[in-house]
Design a protein around this motif. Sequence first.
Motif, PDB file in Angstrom:
ATOM      1  N   UNK A 168      55.592   0.933  39.081  1.00 16.51           N
ATOM      2  CA  UNK A 168      57.010   0.856  39.415  1.00 16.51           C
ATOM      3  C   UNK A 168      57.508   2.244  39.822  1.00 16.51           C
ATOM      4  N   UNK A 169      58.226   2.287  40.927  1.00 18.10           N
ATOM      5  CA  UNK A 169      58.737   3.565  41.412  1.00 18.10           C
ATOM      6  C   UNK A 169      59.580   4.256  40.346  1.00 18.10           C
ATOM      7  N   UNK A 170      60.388   3.489  39.631  1.00 13.91           N
ATOM      8  CA  UNK A 170      61.255   4.106  38.621  1.00 13.91           C
ATOM      9  C   UNK A 170      60.445   4.762  37.496  1.00 13.91           C
ATOM     10  N   UNK A 192      47.166   2.434  47.209  1.00  5.69           N
ATOM     11  CA  UNK A 192      46.141   2.389  46.180  1.00  5.69           C
ATOM     12  C   UNK A 192      44.915   1.607  46.646  1.00  5.69           C
ATOM     13  N   UNK A 193      43.759   2.182  46.443  1.00  7.39           N
ATOM     14  CA  UNK A 193      42.529   1.582  46.960  1.00  7.39           C
ATOM     15  C   UNK A 193      42.201   0.263  46.264  1.00  7.39           C
ATOM     16  N   UNK A 194      42.602   0.097  45.009  1.00  7.53           N
ATOM     17  CA  UNK A 194      42.182  -1.079  44.241  1.00  7.53           C
ATOM     18  C   UNK A 194      43.120  -2.259  44.454  1.00  7.53           C
ATOM     19  N   UNK A 195      44.426  -2.036  44.293  1.00 11.06           N
ATOM     20  CA  UNK A 195      45.341  -3.186  44.391  1.00 11.06           C
ATOM     21  C   UNK A 195      46.089  -3.247  45.721  1.00 11.06           C
ATOM     22  N   UNK A 196      45.923  -2.238  46.585  1.00 11.87           N
ATOM     23  CA  UNK A 196      46.552  -2.277  47.897  1.00 11.87           C
ATOM     24  C   UNK A 196      48.031  -1.958  47.916  1.00 11.87           C
ATOM     25  N   UNK A 197      48.577  -1.484  46.802  1.00 13.64           N
ATOM     26  CA  UNK A 197      50.004  -1.175  46.731  1.00 13.64           C
ATOM     27  C   UNK A 197      50.350   0.034  47.588  1.00 13.64           C
ATOM     28  N   UNK A 198      51.446  -0.078  48.332  1.00 12.66           N
ATOM     29  CA  UNK A 198      51.993   1.046  49.078  1.00 12.66           C
ATOM     30  C   UNK A 198      53.095   1.677  48.226  1.00 12.66           C
ATOM     31  N   UNK A 199      52.918   2.935  47.858  1.00 10.69           N
ATOM     32  CA  UNK A 199      53.918   3.617  47.046  1.00 10.69           C
ATOM     33  C   UNK A 199      55.133   3.978  47.897  1.00 10.69           C
ATOM     34  N   UNK A 200      56.263   4.087  47.239  1.00  5.24           N
ATOM     35  CA  UNK A 200      57.488   4.506  47.920  1.00  5.24           C
ATOM     36  C   UNK A 200      57.430   6.026  48.092  1.00  5.24           C
ATOM     37  N   UNK A 201      56.724   6.428  49.136  1.00 10.32           N
ATOM     38  CA  UNK A 201      56.438   7.851  49.310  1.00 10.32           C
ATOM     39  C   UNK A 201      57.698   8.671  49.551  1.00 10.32           C
ATOM     40  N   UNK A 202      58.661   8.100  50.231  1.00  5.05           N
ATOM     41  CA  UNK A 202      59.890   8.837  50.515  1.00  5.05           C
ATOM     42  C   UNK A 202      60.639   9.190  49.230  1.00  5.05           C
ATOM     43  N   UNK A 357      51.183  -6.095  45.137  1.00  7.21           N
ATOM     44  CA  UNK A 357      52.612  -6.409  45.178  1.00  7.21           C
ATOM     45  C   UNK A 357      53.105  -6.578  46.605  1.00  7.21           C
ATOM     46  N   UNK A 358      54.375  -6.876  46.753  1.00  6.22           N
ATOM     47  CA  UNK A 358      54.937  -7.094  48.089  1.00  6.22           C
ATOM     48  C   UNK A 358      54.995  -5.806  48.905  1.00  6.22           C
ATOM     49  N   UNK A 359      55.010  -4.661  48.242  1.00  7.16           N
ATOM     50  CA  UNK A 359      54.906  -3.384  48.954  1.00  7.16           C
ATOM     51  C   UNK A 359      53.433  -3.189  49.290  1.00  7.16           C
ATOM     52  N   UNK A 360      53.028  -3.612  50.473  1.00  5.96           N
ATOM     53  CA  UNK A 360      51.608  -3.686  50.804  1.00  5.96           C
ATOM     54  C   UNK A 360      51.387  -3.335  52.271  1.00  5.96           C
ATOM     55  N   UNK A 361      50.122  -3.078  52.577  1.00  3.82           N
ATOM     56  CA  UNK A 361      49.704  -2.917  53.955  1.00  3.82           C
ATOM     57  C   UNK A 361      48.802  -4.073  54.323  1.00  3.82           C
ATOM     58  N   UNK A 362      47.574  -3.757  54.802  1.00  5.68           N
ATOM     59  CA  UNK A 362      46.646  -4.803  55.227  1.00  5.68           C
ATOM     60  C   UNK A 362      45.987  -5.530  54.066  1.00  5.68           C
ATOM     61  N   UNK A 363      45.894  -4.899  52.939  1.00  7.53           N
ATOM     62  CA  UNK A 363      44.989  -5.388  51.890  1.00  7.53           C
ATOM     63  C   UNK A 363      45.641  -6.339  50.905  1.00  7.53           C
ATOM     64  N   UNK A 364      44.915  -7.416  50.586  1.00  5.16           N
ATOM     65  CA  UNK A 364      45.213  -8.253  49.436  1.00  5.16           C
ATOM     66  C   UNK A 364      44.035  -8.170  48.471  1.00  5.16           C
ATOM     67  N   UNK A 365      44.325  -7.804  47.238  1.00  6.95           N
ATOM     68  CA  UNK A 365      43.305  -7.806  46.191  1.00  6.95           C
ATOM     69  C   UNK A 365      43.509  -9.056  45.354  1.00  6.95           C
ATOM     70  N   UNK A 366      42.476  -9.877  45.272  1.00  9.00           N
ATOM     71  CA  UNK A 366      42.603 -11.208  44.682  1.00  9.00           C
ATOM     72  C   UNK A 366      41.688 -11.330  43.476  1.00  9.00           C
TER      73      UNK A 366
END
Length: 424
Positions: A168-170, A192-202, A357-366
């Motif tokens: 969580x960003x918070x 993240x390489x494992x779950x594919x989450x895109x962090x809120x980099x800004x 999570x919904x913050x994602x790029x190409x990857x789905x980890x299932x």
Amino acid sequence: MEFENSLNFAQELDAKDPLRKYREQFHFPKVNDKDVIYFTGNSLGLQPKRTQQFVDDIMADWKDLAVDGHFHAEKSWWDYHERLAAPLAKVVGAKPQEVSVMNTLTVNLHMLMVSFYRPTKTRYKIICEEKAFPSDQYMLNSQVKFHGLDPNEAIVEVKKREGENFWRTEDIIATINEVGDELALLLIGGVNYYNGQVFNMKEITKAAKDQGAYVGWDLAHGAGNVALELHDWGVDFAAWCSYKYMNSGPGNASGIFVHEQYLNTTDIPRFEGWWGTKKETRFLMKPEFEPMPNADAWQVSNPPVLSLAPYLASLEMFEEVGMKALIDKRNTIVAYLEFVLGEIDNEVQGSFEILTPKDRGCQLSVFLHGQGKALFHYLMDQGVITDWREPNVIRLAPAPFYCSYEDMFRFGQILKKGITKNLS
């Protein structure tokens, strides 16, 4: 969009796909004489067909010109790397002078840490995510030890909440504020390489900068995959590999970003070599180092042009298409893949858990609850190239350049058959 889990529907999506012609511009491995369904662009992208000519050109110049190729080849070798800066800057949201190509990813992170991890007695801590990619963990631990510090004291890992599969960003920002003026550096994998989450980099970058820390991002899974605005976000530095979504070939050269505020200066610590010194005086062999006015100042040795050639070929395609078009297709094809997985899950009364999570790029980890590694081997035998992470997780990354909607449908049918065969 209202999806359907049918071949006709998938083919209709492909017919409307503005990127559909690019699929034919890549080489696909074959299994049982059929092109594979390739889900591992997050590990190694497919080879663009145009790459061979870029490499052949250098081989021909080497054969015909030998040492004169440095200056007299059509794409002269001594400034070959400069051709990559402008298109690469568009991919990562930078100014061309903030980008360079050299070495490989972890080597570049070590090189950049020389400039951006300068611990003091009071400001020495590093924040990273828990279970970062192992190479990042090794790099951070060794850097901290190099400075005579204890990793257990200096490295602060942000953990996921109990029972959750994402950060969580918070929580990250709360950790930043808690560490406060002891924070020297924040360095996280942007995707993240494992779950594919895109962090809120800004937001994370701003929070760490507000505490007076340097901020770096490992963008191994971000470059060529997600929207990046490194310059505008005020990121201090970043590095990424080029062989995943950027399709430049196994173990190929890495890109770096250094914010323009650190350019054209001699007062920043940096490991230096002759390819980082000014072009105008480089061959005068002067004893004094005069840094290039751009990120090339971090280069140490002359870049390996045989490695850069595939990268340049790939960047030519990124220039043709643009990140917006790639991201638009990525969003749709990943959503369709998620839909297909849900439909198959219902049909086989399975238990798929999408960790991404919904913050994602190409990857789905299932997470395939109740399924063993035999299912993974079945998929591979049927020409579905994916990868396995313990326990029972497959990572699926439908790269928009070359994956099709029909691939997503066909994958669902193969997965359904594999599960109904009771492979466990």
